[in-house]
Design an enzyme around this catalytic site. Structure first.
Site, PDB file in Angstrom:
ATOM      1  N   GLU A 130      83.704  36.561  61.317  1.00  0.00           N
ATOM      2  CA  GLU A 130      85.141  36.444  61.494  1.00  0.00           C
ATOM      3  C   GLU A 130      85.727  36.081  60.129  1.00  0.00           C
ATOM      4  OE1 GLU A 130      86.353  33.546  64.400  1.00  0.00           O
ATOM      5  OE2 GLU A 130      88.469  33.893  63.937  1.00  0.00           O
ATOM      6  N   ARG A 180      70.514  28.868  65.227  1.00  0.00           N
ATOM      7  CA  ARG A 180      71.266  28.905  63.986  1.00  0.00           C
ATOM      8  C   ARG A 180      70.609  28.006  62.948  1.00  0.00           C
ATOM      9  NH1 ARG A 180      76.538  28.774  65.311  1.00  0.00           N
ATOM     10  NH2 ARG A 180      77.300  28.029  63.347  1.00  0.00           N
ATOM     11  N   LYS A 225      82.680  26.254  59.579  1.00  0.00           N
ATOM     12  CA  LYS A 225      83.746  26.737  58.700  1.00  0.00           C
ATOM     13  C   LYS A 225      84.963  25.837  58.788  1.00  0.00           C
ATOM     14  CE  LYS A 225      83.285  31.129  59.994  1.00  0.00           C
ATOM     15  NZ  LYS A 225      83.483  32.583  60.138  1.00  0.00           N
TER      16      LYS A 225
END
Ligand code: ATP
Ligand code: MG
Length: 576
Positions: free
Chosen positions: A37, A274, A284
């Site tokens: 994104e 992850r 983020k």
């Protein structure tokens, strides 16, 4: 075909693909994607996903797309798109002509939403966000049906069309999938698939005022691109039933004798753990906060776990790729050691970084018995790991600078470097013996050392087998170049930055000493034309990278990593 041994070292995703190839599930195709994104810069966690997706495509002779998942107009920016492309390329991967944007599929997604409404599988709901939440229930309590759940198809189509046209205000209505408000998986309780948002999109401008929700969009983007293996992180495991439901719901009305045309591709989603790293944060949202609030100098601050930060720090793409291989692909979450990342980096730089001498905290040293005006060019080895790198000349003269840390007036046991009366080797030059120490009268600080040298030890070899325990680096005062050196430490003081007392914040654990500036360093003259981005080993001090703001008049170096490797110790402790 893989041999047995290779086979056993294969990860679970490779095993899935191997099986798919055997059963010919995808006609031999392997098509992955990396779907960021564009709402921030990429970090080392993304690097893992990039290596995995592009790596698998390469390994199987397949394809990997770069797709911007840009369905949220509010947080997304062109700057991020560009930075992401640069980072993926820098890591060594190529999407060829397959650069895609989720927003390019808005029309197609809208059409599928209409299809679901016509099939009675989606409805317009007038509950606001808070009411929707109230109706949703909890993990232990089933949800309640929306009062708008049984709206007729015609009314739904009309309202959805008016939503699209902009007749309603943000948040006043949503389009929801009609699934099951009592489903044990909360994601399946009539999830919202479209929301009203009067916002400009970085690519579609003001064409849309309804935007697809991530869960609706993501799986459909994969389907449109014909992705075979849709690899994502574990938190999406319990979204998978929903993605499957969407595609099945669309395909139920498709087929040779069905009204909507051919069935759409149904990618297989595969989840992996992850990457997390100690002493840093990876979300983020947090990285953006650190940037916005000025805790770091930008997304590419060398202390940041971002790809651009690591690049500025002096990391090589090779070392990051190797790290990603070594952390492996797992099904359970863990936290990786920064020491492993640094180990991979040292391993790589050790092979390729030329050696030079640089003094970070200079202390003057005068060789009293060395001729005043004499300068000798000493032969120095450029890289002991790479004989083809050859040698260079380093000027030596009567007045030198050595590292302040390499001298102790009262040396503790096991300190083998310079001390009053002691003899050490000056690397590539001579043995010197400290004869006198000059101090600042006021502060008592040592400001100058005097030594004598033994001319018979030229090159640093002892003619009579005499041994010295210490070898130290130096620069010639008259020839050295001034430099600014920046040393970096972990951004956080704790392995887990979230480890704070109740009511605290991860920022409480920011390391106040994560950046140390040494404005008065001196380096050997061979570095005169060092260009930004080039990497060196300063002997005994670590690996350094010429900073982007370095100039010929003022050299600036970022220390990439020190020489001390703590990985093998940690590795042993982990194995024990
Ligand atoms: P954040 O939670 O920080 O916002 P994100 O997962 O939302 O990150 P995306 O831009 O959606 O960021 O990520 C793009 C791809 O990178 C996704 O497929 C995601 O699964 C993967 N990814 C993100 N973070 C990690 C990580 N720490 N380790 C491995 N893969 C990751
Ligand atoms: Mg995401």
């Amino acid at each position: 075909m893989a041999t047995n041994e290779e086979k056993s070292s294969r990860n679970f995703i490779q095993e899935i693909i191997d099986d798919d190839l055997k059963t010919n599930k995808w006609d031999g195709r392997v098509h992955t994607r990396f779907p960021p994104e564009p709402n921030g810069y990429l970090h080392i966690g993304h690097a893992k996903s990039i290596c995995l997706n592009f790596g698998l495509a390469k390994e199987y002779g397949g394809k990997c797309n770069l797709r911007f998942d840009d369905t949220n107009p509010v947080k997304e920016e062109e700057e991020y798109v560009e930075s992401i492309k640069e980072d993926v390329r820098w890591l060594g991967f190529d999407w060829e002509d397959r650069l895609y944007f989720g927003s390019d599929y808005f029309d197609q997604m809208h059409e599928w939403a209409v299809q679901l409404i016509k099939a009675g599988k989606a409805y317009v709901c007038d509950l606001n966000a808070e009411q929707t939440r109230e109706h949703r229930g909890t993990l232990t309590k089933p949800g309640r049906d929306s009062p708008y759940r049984n709206r007729g198809v015609e009314e739904n189509l009309d309202l959805f069309e008016r939503m699209r046209k902009g007749e309603f205000s943000d948040g006043s209505r949503t389009l929801r999938a009609r699934i099951d408000m009592a489903h044990p998986n909360l994601n399946m309780r009539d999830p919202v698939i479209y929301r009203i948002l009067h916002a400009e999109h970085h690519r579609t401008g003001d064409k849309w005022c309804i935007y697809p929700m991530y869960d609706w969009a993501h799986g459909l983007e994969d389907s449109i691109e014909g992705i075979t293996h849709s690899i994502c992180t574990l938190e999406f495991e319990n979204h998978r039933p929903l993605y499957d439901w969407f595609i099945n719901a669309i395909n139920e009305d498709r087929g040779p004798d069905r009204p909507w045309g051919a069935p759409i591709v149904h990618p297989q989603q595969i989840e992996f753990a992850r990457l997390n790293l100690k002493y840093t944060v990876m979300s983020k949202r947090r990285l953006l906060e650190l940037v916005r609030q000025g805790y770091v100098s930008g997304w590419d601050d060398p202390r940041m776990p971002t790809i651009s930060g690591l690049r500025r720090r002096g990391y090589t793409p090779e070392s990051i790729r190797e790290f990603c291989v070594r952390v492996g692909v797992a099904k359970f979450d863990g936290v990786s050691e920064i020491a492993l990342l640094e180990h991979c980096l040292r391993d790589d730089l050790n092979k390729r970084a030329p050696r030079v001498m640089g003094v970070l905290r200079p202390l003057k040293l005068v060789i009293d018995n060395y001729p005043e005006d004499q300068v000798e060019q000493m032969d120095a080895i450029n890289n002991p790991e790479d004989p083809s790198a050859g040698t260079r000349k380093v000027p030596f003269s009567r007045v030198l600078y050595i590292e302040r840390d390499d001298f102790r007036e009262n040396p503790p046991r096991k300190f083998f470097r310079l001390a009053p009366g002691r003899e050490v080797r000056l690397r590539y030059a001579y043995f010197v013996t400290c004869t006198n120490v000059v101090k600042d009268e006021q502060t008592g600080e040592v400001i100058e050392l005097h030594c004598t040298y033994d001319p018979a030890t030229r090159g640093g070899d002892s003619p009579d087998g005499r041994k010295v325990k210490g070898t130290i680096h130096w620069v010639s005062a008259a020839h050295a170049l001034e430099a600014e050196v920046r040393l970096y430490n972990h951004l956080f003081t704790k392995p887990n930055p979230d480890d704070v007392p109740e009511g605290g914040d991860y920022k409480d654990n920011l390391n106040p000493n994560s950046l140390e500036m040494l404005p008065n360093a001196l380096v050997e003259p061979s570095l005169k034309d060092a260009t930004p981005g080039s990497r060196y080993q300063f002997e005994r001090q670590g690996y350094f990278c010429v900073a982007p703001d370095s100039t010929n008049d003022r050299l600036v170096f970022n220390r990439t990593v020190s020489l001390r490797d703590s990985w093998s110790k940690i590795e042993k402790a982990i194995k024990r």
